[in-house]
Structures are given as structure tokens and as C-alpha cells.
Motif scaffolding. Structure first.
Motif, mmCIF file in Angstrom:
data_model
loop_
_atom_site.group_PDB
_atom_site.id
_atom_site.type_symbol
_atom_site.label_atom_id
_atom_site.label_comp_id
_atom_site.label_asym_id
_atom_site.label_seq_id
_atom_site.Cartn_x
_atom_site.Cartn_y
_atom_site.Cartn_z
ATOM 1 N N ILE A 101 12.521 4.545 28.812
ATOM 2 C CA ILE A 101 13.674 3.913 29.464
ATOM 3 C C ILE A 101 13.221 3.307 30.778
ATOM 4 C CG2 ILE A 101 15.543 5.299 28.480
ATOM 5 C CD1 ILE A 101 15.397 7.072 30.988
ATOM 6 N N LYS A 102 14.040 2.379 31.286
ATOM 7 C CA LYS A 102 13.760 1.809 32.603
ATOM 8 C C LYS A 102 14.550 2.590 33.648
ATOM 9 C CE LYS A 102 13.341 -3.034 31.128
ATOM 10 N NZ LYS A 102 14.407 -3.201 30.140
ATOM 11 N N THR A 103 14.204 2.344 34.929
ATOM 12 C CA THR A 103 14.948 2.975 36.003
ATOM 13 C C THR A 103 16.408 2.538 35.915
ATOM 14 O OG1 THR A 103 12.966 2.801 37.330
ATOM 15 C CG2 THR A 103 14.987 3.331 38.502
ATOM 16 N N GLY A 104 17.316 3.504 36.023
ATOM 17 C CA GLY A 104 18.738 3.189 35.939
ATOM 18 C C GLY A 104 19.306 3.414 34.541
ATOM 19 N N GLU A 105 18.436 3.698 33.579
ATOM 20 C CA GLU A 105 18.917 3.852 32.199
ATOM 21 C C GLU A 105 18.965 5.319 31.770
ATOM 22 O OE1 GLU A 105 17.349 -0.411 30.390
ATOM 23 O OE2 GLU A 105 16.262 1.423 29.854
ATOM 24 N N THR A 106 19.658 5.533 30.650
ATOM 25 C CA THR A 106 19.778 6.862 30.063
ATOM 26 C C THR A 106 19.167 6.844 28.662
ATOM 27 O OG1 THR A 106 21.808 7.211 31.306
ATOM 28 C CG2 THR A 106 21.456 8.654 29.427
ATOM 29 N N THR A 107 18.502 7.922 28.303
ATOM 30 C CA THR A 107 17.896 7.955 26.958
ATOM 31 C C THR A 107 19.010 7.930 25.906
ATOM 32 O OG1 THR A 107 17.836 10.363 27.139
ATOM 33 C CG2 THR A 107 15.800 9.187 27.600
#
Lengths: 156, 394
Positions: A101-107
Motif C-alpha cells: 500500500i502507499k502512505t495514506g492507504e489501508t490494506t
């Protein structure tokens, strides 16, 4: 009664229904639900008799009161100066790589959210990281992989 | 010849003393006036960074007429490079609680709060245990004073005293206009003493050892000791209690890595001091006759020659842009524009002279921003841009 409604009622019973009890109530919801949904905010407003717009305005001011869906474990990497100097980017890369995931995202399985945050107060042991309320300091990419592997093993 | 530095290490704050019950019961045998005079004669000033005389703060609150008063311990330690308050609350919390109770006795407040930043939630459980123990003793000696923890939720600005009170009242943490000051109208618009964690511990030292012991440390106008949070490019990062009034040169001899280029004194809202000014800079409150005196909340960040000062400033400005509460225009828009501005200069989209325009902007912010956050952006911005201008451009 639906679970969020009864959670909010319990929190209001515990802390009180005055304006100064708003933060503790919201914190209680975030602790359980990980974030404040629109529904939760309206429900808090109703339960405490505060305009919903005021609840929303207050919630969105505080960075630890998430208003977007978040995972079970919220990873916060300190990005302020000393941690930035001591390699927080390497940590971010390692985590992004591991969780995809990228920063700011949730799996997709809603277990991890990755965020950057301002000074955590561990500059002498940089870089620092919070996973929910737990602190990890002097974290290296190797260490972070190990830590996350342990979290992943949990409750499977 | 080897340079002989003279940093004076002291050990008061973390000295582990298990006689807090005695200190508390002995202190409240004195008259409130006596305690206030003791604090005033010690010349203790607030250790959060602003440096308001503590004795006077207690006195003003004691004199305010109200049945309802409050004592708040400000543990919303958010300044980049500061981490001393956490250590105090971990190691010697009973000193803080005792000081709060004495403050309650002096001012007539019956309730106290510790505003603990959200990032330190892991301290809450242990601290609540200590509070329970403490309250038990208060009951035993018939002292009517209750202490509660109020958790913050991740907002740097809530370290500003009036923003903190807004936050405790369940609102957005937006600073209020001053006056009225908290000593007249603070939490719930009632007279309130709000002190930094470290300040409270120093009052404990004064109650126990007397004002003279404290006054004898430090230099004129800057009495006593201070906790320094040392981080960055240093072989020994950590927390150190030192006498006030030391020269920055001495500090760097002790804590530098031999390649120190600059030291940021007082965190992102403080000043950056380049090497050439180390020997003219003293750490303490204003009022010294020679050189520059820098007050500080204790954040000391060292940078060596491998660090780009542009990156440092960029990091600070990003911090301020995010943490500005957005209430007043100079700070909200100012922080955004400063950040955009230095990036544009670095990319060559704006001429170097644009930096002077940005410096003017920080002056405006200093004059017109509502609270300390917006006003102090000028400190780090101007001290970095003026001393490392070439790094901003090339």
C-alpha cells in the motif's frame, strides 16, 4: 440497538453529555471503531445534543480522530526533522513494499493503515513509529519487517 | 590547548525521592502567601518556552475572585525535538502531582487536569495508578484536590495554553484572544493556572529545598536548571539537566560530533544558530548584557555538515503548514506561501531576491498572527535563510 449506537450511549453515560465530554466520547469511538463515520458523528451529536456540524468540525481538527475508514492497526511514522534525518523514508519504503500500500492507504483486508505524522517526541531514538498506541523507536527496515510480521501472525 | 568546557550538570529533576507525602504535608502547613513569595524569590520562569514568572502566575490566579478555579499541567509536548516531559511523567510523576496539589491549595482550585498528548497514550494507565495512590493520601490529610487526565488527540497547537483549554472544552483547538489571560478566565472561563510539566517539578524542588537553592543555580535573569532534549547529529542524544546561562559553544563541545554546522535551539519555532555564532550565544531568558540570549523549551537539535539547511527548513515549514489551526489568515496562508516560496526559489522559478519578500512575509506574520505558532515561524525561517542563504538557492 445497533452496536455503534449503544457504544456511543455507553460512552456518554461514562463521560457525561456536556460539551467538554465530546473529545473523550469521540476518542472512545475511535478506539473501538478506528474511525468516526458520518453515522457515528450524527449519533454522537444526537446523544449529546450538540449540532452535528460542531461534532464534525471538532473531529476533523484532530489528526488522531480519523474520519476516513482505517485498518485495525494504524501505523504512524514520524516525519519530523530528526526522524527524517535518521531514515524514516527507508521505513516507509519497507512497509509499503511489505503491505503493498502507499502512505495514506489501508490494506484490502482492513488490517493496516499507513500514515505519516508529526513529531512523536522520540527524537533521541529516531526514527520512531506508533502502531495504535504502542511506540517503536530506533526502527530499521529489518526491525520493521519483524514487527509487522508479528502483527500479521496475530489473530489469523 | 584543549578547550575546557564548563557545562554544569545538575541532578534535581530526576532525583528519585520517596518523601513526597512529607513535602506535600509540610508545604501546605505554610500560608499561601508564603509559598507564593518563595516562588517569586526563586525567580522561576515557565519551562515550556515562553518564560512567564511562575510565582506571579500563581499569585494572579490566587487573587482572582471565583469559587471555581483550575490547575492544568500542560503535557501536550509537541515541539519538534522536545521529549523531556514524557520522561518526567514516566520517572517522577509524583513530583508533578504534588506540585499541582500545592498549586490548588495556594490558588483555591479544587480540580486539576493533566492534558496529555495523544501520542503519549501509553503513559495513561501507569499515570492513573500513581494518581489513585496520590488521591488516597490527599484524602488522608484532608486536602480537597482531584486530578484527572485529559487526553489530547494529535494537535501541536493544543500546547498553546488557550487552545488547550478550548480543546478541553470539547472544541477545535483554536487559540483565544488574550487578554483575558487564563489567570482570570481560563478553563470554562474560570481562573486557571496552567504550567508546563517541568515547571511544576521545579516548584517541587523549591518547596523541598527552598528558593535559595534554586536561585543559586544559573545566571542573572535565568535562575535554576533546565532539562535539555538533545537530538540530531550527536553521539549522545538524550535528556540532560543543565544550569541555565551556558554558552552554546560549551554545549557543542559536549554534545557535538566534531562536525557541528548549526544548532536549532527551541525546536521548529526556535532559532537556528550557525557555527560562527556559537560563542556569542547563551541559553537563557532575555536580559543578559552581552551576546544573544535564547530562551528555549529545551529542544536542542544538532546538524552536521552533511545536512542541507534547505531540507531542514522545508521540513519545519511543512510541519507548520499542517499544524497551523487555520483560524487566522497570516498564519494559515503565510505558512503555505513560505513553503511554496522556498521550493520555487530552489527550482529556479523565482529569483533569489524572492527570499527577501518571504522574509518580509514572516515579519508580517510575527506582527499579525494571533498566537505564538504563527508569530514564531519567523524565528526559524529568518535565522535559516539569513545564515544559509546560498543553500536555499543552489
Amino acid at each position: 440497538m445497533n452496536p455503534i449506537k449503544s457504544l456511543i450511549k455507553d460512552l456518554a453515560d461514562l463521560h457525561g453529555r456536556h460539551r467538554e465530554n465530546l473529545l473523550p466520547v469521540m476518542q472512545g469511538v475511535v478506539q473501538k471503531e478506528k474511525f468516526l463515520s458520518e453515522y457515528s458523528m450524527i449519533e454522537i451529536a444526537r446523544e449529546m445534543d450538540i449540532p452535528a456540524a460542531e461534532v464534525f468540525g471538532t473531529a476533523t481538527f484532530y489528526s488522531f480522530l480519523e474520519t476516513k475508514p482505517a485498518g485495525k492497526y494504524i501505523i504512524r511514522i514520524c516525519k519530523t526533522i530528526t526522524c527524517a534525518m535518521k531514515g524514516k523514508n527507508q521505513l516507509l519504503f519497507a512497509i509499503q513494499d511489505m503491505l503493498k500500500i502507499k502512505t495514506g492507504e489501508t490494506t484490502p483486508d482492513k488490517r493496516f493503515t499507513l500514515l505519516e505524522t508529526n513529531c512523536l517526541g522520540w527524537c533521541h531514538k529516531a526514527p520512531a513509529m506508533l502502531i495504535n498506541d504502542d511506540v517503536y523507536t530506533e526502527v530499521t527496515p529489518e526491525k520493521v519487517r519483524e514487527i509487522l510480521t508479528n502483527y500479521m501472525k496475530e489473530n489469523i | 590547548m584543549a578547550y575546557s568546557y564548563q557545562l554544569k550538570r545538575v541532578d534535581f529533576i530526576f532525583r528519585n525521592e520517596n518523601d513526597w507525602e512529607k513535602v506535600l504535608s509540610n508545604t501546605i502547613k505554610k500560608k499561601p502567601d508564603e509559598i507564593i513569595n518563595e516562588l517569586i524569590s526563586s525567580e522561576l520562569k515557565g519551562r515550556g518556552g515562553a518564560g512567564f514568572p511562575t510565582g506571579l502566575k500563581w499569585k494572579l490566579t490566587a487573587e482572582s475572585k471565583s469559587k471555581e478555579k483550575y490547575v492544568i499541567c500542560n503535557a501536550d509536548e509537541g515541539e519538534p525535538g522536545t521529549f523531556k516531559d514524557r520522561e518526567i511523567l514516566t520517572k517522577v510523576p509524583y513530583k508533578v502531582l504534588t506540585a499541582m496539589a500545592v498549586c490548588g491549595y495556594v490558588t483555591g482550585a479544587k480540580e486539576g487536569f493533566i492534558y496529555l498528548r495523544g501520542e503519549y497514550k501509553f503513559l495513561e494507565e501507569e499515570l492513573n495508578k500513581t494518581i489513585d495512590e496520590f488521591q488516597y493520601y490527599c484524602q488522608e490529610i484532608n486536602l480537597d484536590f482531584k486530578i484527572k487526565i485529559f487526553m489530547g488527540s494529535g494537535a501541536y497547537i493544543c500546547g498553546e495554553e488557550t487552545a488547550l483549554m478550548e480543546s478541553m472544552e470539547g472544541r477545535r483547538g483554536e487559540p483565544r484572544n488574550k487578554p483575558p489571560f487564563p489567570t482570570q478566565a481560563g478553563y470554562r472561563k474560570k481562573p486557571t493556572v496552567i504550567n508546563n510539566v517541568e515547571t511544576l517539578v521545579h516548584t517541587w524542588t523549591i518547596f523541598k529545598y527552598g528558593a535559595k537553592k534554586f536561585y543559586d543555580l544559573g545566571v542573572q535573569y535565568s535562575r535554576g536548571t533546565k532539562l535539555f532534549s538533545v537530538s540530531g547529529d550527536t553521539p549522545k542524544p538524550g535528556i540532560y539537566e543543565l544550569e541555565l546561562g551556558m554558552s552554546l559553544q560549551d554545549f557543542v563541545y559536549e554534545f557535538g560530533d566534531g562536525d557541528t554546522k548549526a544548532v536549532q535551539v527551541g525546536g521548529a519555532s526556535g532559532f537556528l544558530v550557525p557555527r560562527k555564532k556559537f560563542k556569542d550565544t547563551a541559553i537563557g531568558y532575555e536580559g543578559k548584557l552581552v551576546g544573544i540570549s535564547l530562551p528555549t523549551g529545551g529542544s536542542m537539535m544538532l546538524f552536521n555538515s552533511s545536512r542541507s539547511m534547505f531540507n531542514v527548513l522545508d521540513n519545519y515549514l511543512e510541519f507548520f503548514r499542517e499544524e497551523s489551526c487555520g483560524q487566522c489568515t497570516p498564519c494559515r496562508v503565510g505558512c503555505q506561501q513560505l513553503l511554496l516560496g522556498i521550493k520555487a526559489v530552489k527550482r529556479g522559478e523565482k529569483p533569489a531576491s524572492y527570499l527577501d519578500k518571504l522574509l518580509k512575509l514572516t515579519e508580517t506574520m510575527q506582527l499579525t498572527a494571533k498566537c505564538g505558532l504563527g508569530q514564531s515561524v519567523a524565528n526559524s525561517f529568518s535565522s535559516i535563510v539569513e545564515n544559509f542563504r546560498e543553500e536555499m538557492i543552489y
